[in-house]
Design a protein around this motif. Structure first.
Motif, PDB file in Angstrom:
ATOM      1  N   ILE A  18     102.609  51.212 107.889  1.00  0.00           N
ATOM      2  CA  ILE A  18     103.062  51.589 106.550  1.00  0.00           C
ATOM      3  C   ILE A  18     103.679  50.374 105.879  1.00  0.00           C
ATOM      4  CG2 ILE A  18     104.454  53.189 105.199  1.00  0.00           C
ATOM      5  CD1 ILE A  18     104.490  55.043 107.648  1.00  0.00           C
ATOM      6  N   ALA A  36     112.070  53.454 105.983  1.00  0.00           N
ATOM      7  CA  ALA A  36     111.217  52.720 106.929  1.00  0.00           C
ATOM      8  C   ALA A  36     111.764  52.800 108.349  1.00  0.00           C
ATOM      9  CB  ALA A  36     111.107  51.258 106.485  1.00  0.00           C
ATOM     10  N   HIS A  44     106.046  54.542 113.986  1.00  0.00           N
ATOM     11  CA  HIS A  44     105.184  53.868 113.025  1.00  0.00           C
ATOM     12  C   HIS A  44     105.574  52.397 112.875  1.00  0.00           C
ATOM     13  CE1 HIS A  44     103.439  57.704 111.996  1.00  0.00           C
ATOM     14  NE2 HIS A  44     104.643  58.208 111.748  1.00  0.00           N
ATOM     15  N   CYS A  46     106.367  49.792 110.406  1.00  0.00           N
ATOM     16  CA  CYS A  46     106.776  49.731 109.002  1.00  0.00           C
ATOM     17  C   CYS A  46     107.172  48.307 108.638  1.00  0.00           C
ATOM     18  CB  CYS A  46     107.947  50.672 108.748  1.00  0.00           C
ATOM     19  SG  CYS A  46     107.544  52.413 109.039  1.00  0.00           S
TER      20      CYS A  46
END
Length: 416
Positions: A18, A36, A44, A46
């Motif tokens: 992301i 984030a 994830h 980020c």
């Protein structure tokens, strides 16, 4: 390289990459950073993407940084012309270099700051799904409300709409350089022509810190989701002094913290009223300047803001959105002294709801601040005006709900 469309499947076992695309502003970085980190804790990858000035802010938020190879102007104390030139240059940087950077990252999703439409354009040009995040006052364009950077009060009916239409025309003229950069990008990447910032607000998902009960009455876009302040656990504690009177917190944020004369007026007003003053200057004062402020304030670069506000009876603020939302969550009434950016519009909304006394910068004298503080400390209606916003913020879900909404927009993984 283009990211997959929303709803496509990505490789089993791989979490999403992301990209958080935003201007190099501390207040915006803090908001994006909170979201984030929450998503990173779920596995994830980020990263913050932007101009070189964002590098240090990303490090402060504990995130990896991917640069565009551009530099943003320092906006501390900037006037209108400098701000407009810097805004256009930042958008141009994303338009020209953002698509390649996002393609190189192979991003699965872009979280684009609503205030930087070049980031949304770059995502579309790179073929990466995007959402938007309003770190500051939402940039909705509606004839029912004035542009966000003016201090106009809410005015109903055709008279208000006529006034607001004129305001939006002026806003368009002021943003001409940014509009040209967006038009250049649309032509270069064969995207539908969108010259204005509001046209880049995501209709799929537009996360907003600001809650409707603090805004002027108007219709938001289809993607708008008010999640309240995006915050993670705050480092540090604050021990409130007892027996010395009510506690007042004062802050002008990170870009306007060097206004010694205004801080001195705040300190004098607090001393006149016999209140305890905790004053955050954001690194804008030298040690000698901080120590030379009148009265006996507790002065630091930064305080754990929410911890201080938990004990505060009032706040003197520049009407920066992060401070305003923290005050609203704690039901702390404000004396608002808007200085720049969308702060006049935020202050106008606080006045509309009866949550603050608003002082124009040029009238923010010792006497005026003292009078404003005395009013919000003695009149319970200011605190009561924040009861509904505080309840709305508490129910909005904050960073956890925001992360859930982001994950719902991610490409679906194959079942293991």
């Amino acid at each position: 390289m283009r990211g997959p469309p929303i709803g496509a499947r990505i490789e089993p076992g791989r979490m999403a990459l992301i990209a958080f695309c935003l201007p190099a502003l501390p207040s915006h970085a803090a908001v994006h950073g909170a979201l984030a980190r929450t998503l990173a804790a779920r596995g994830h990858d980020c990263r913050m993407v932007g101009a070189e000035g964002l590098r240090a802010l990303a490090a402060r938020e504990g995130l990896r940084f991917e640069g565009l190879g551009t530099r943003e102007a320092d906006l501390r104390g900037a006037g209108l012309v400098r701000t407009l030139l810097a805004t256009a240059a930042a958008t141009r940087g994303f338009v020209r270099r953002g698509p390649e950077a996002l393609g190189r990252l192979a991003s699965d999703l872009v979280v684009a700051d609503q205030a930087e439409p070049g980031a949304s354009l770059a995502a579309e040009a790179a073929g990466v799904p995007r959402i938007t995040l309003a770190s500051a006052l939402p940039l909705d364009r509606d004839e029912a409300i004035p542009p966000p950077f003016v201090n106009w009060p809410f005015l109903e009916g055709e008279a208000g709409r006529k006034r607001n239409r004129g305001g939006w025309r002026v806003a368009d003229a002021l943003m001409t350089l940014q509009s040209r950069a967006l038009a250049e990008g649309c032509r270069a990447h064969r995207l539908p022509m969108r010259r204005h910032i509001h046209e880049w607000i995501s209709e799929a998902l537009d996360l907003r810190q600001f809650v409707p009960s603090l805004d002027f009455p108007h219709a938001s876009g289809p993607g708008a989701r008010a999640v309240g302040p995006l915050r993670t656990e705050e480092a540090g504690a604050f021990e409130a002094e007892t027996g010395r009177g009510p506690l007042v917190f004062a802050s002008l944020g990170t870009l306007q913290g060097g206004r010694r004369a205004l801080f001195a007026a705040m300190a004098e007003a607090a001393a006149d009223l016999g209140v305890v003053l905790a004053l955050a200057h954001g690194g804008g004062l030298t040690e000698a300047e901080a120590g030379g402020l009148p009265g006996a304030p507790t002065v630091r670069d930064f305080f754990p803001q929410r911890a201080v506000l938990a004990h505060a009876a009032a706040c003197v603020t520049h009407a920066g959105l992060n401070t305003v939302l923290d005050c609203a969550a704690a039901q702390v009434p404000m004396v608002a002294i808007p200085l720049a950016f969308e702060q006049p519009g935020t202050a106008a909304r606080l006045a509309f709801h009866g949550a603050a006394r608003v002082l124009p910068r040029r009238r923010a004298s010792r006497a005026a601040i003292r009078e404003g503080l005395a009013a919000v400390l003695s009149d319970p209606s200011y605190r009561a005006a924040l009861a509904v916003p505080a309840a709305e913020i508490a129910a909005a879900g904050g960073v956890t709900r925001a992360a859930d909404l982001v994950e719902a927009r991610l490409p679906r993984r194959l079942a293991a």
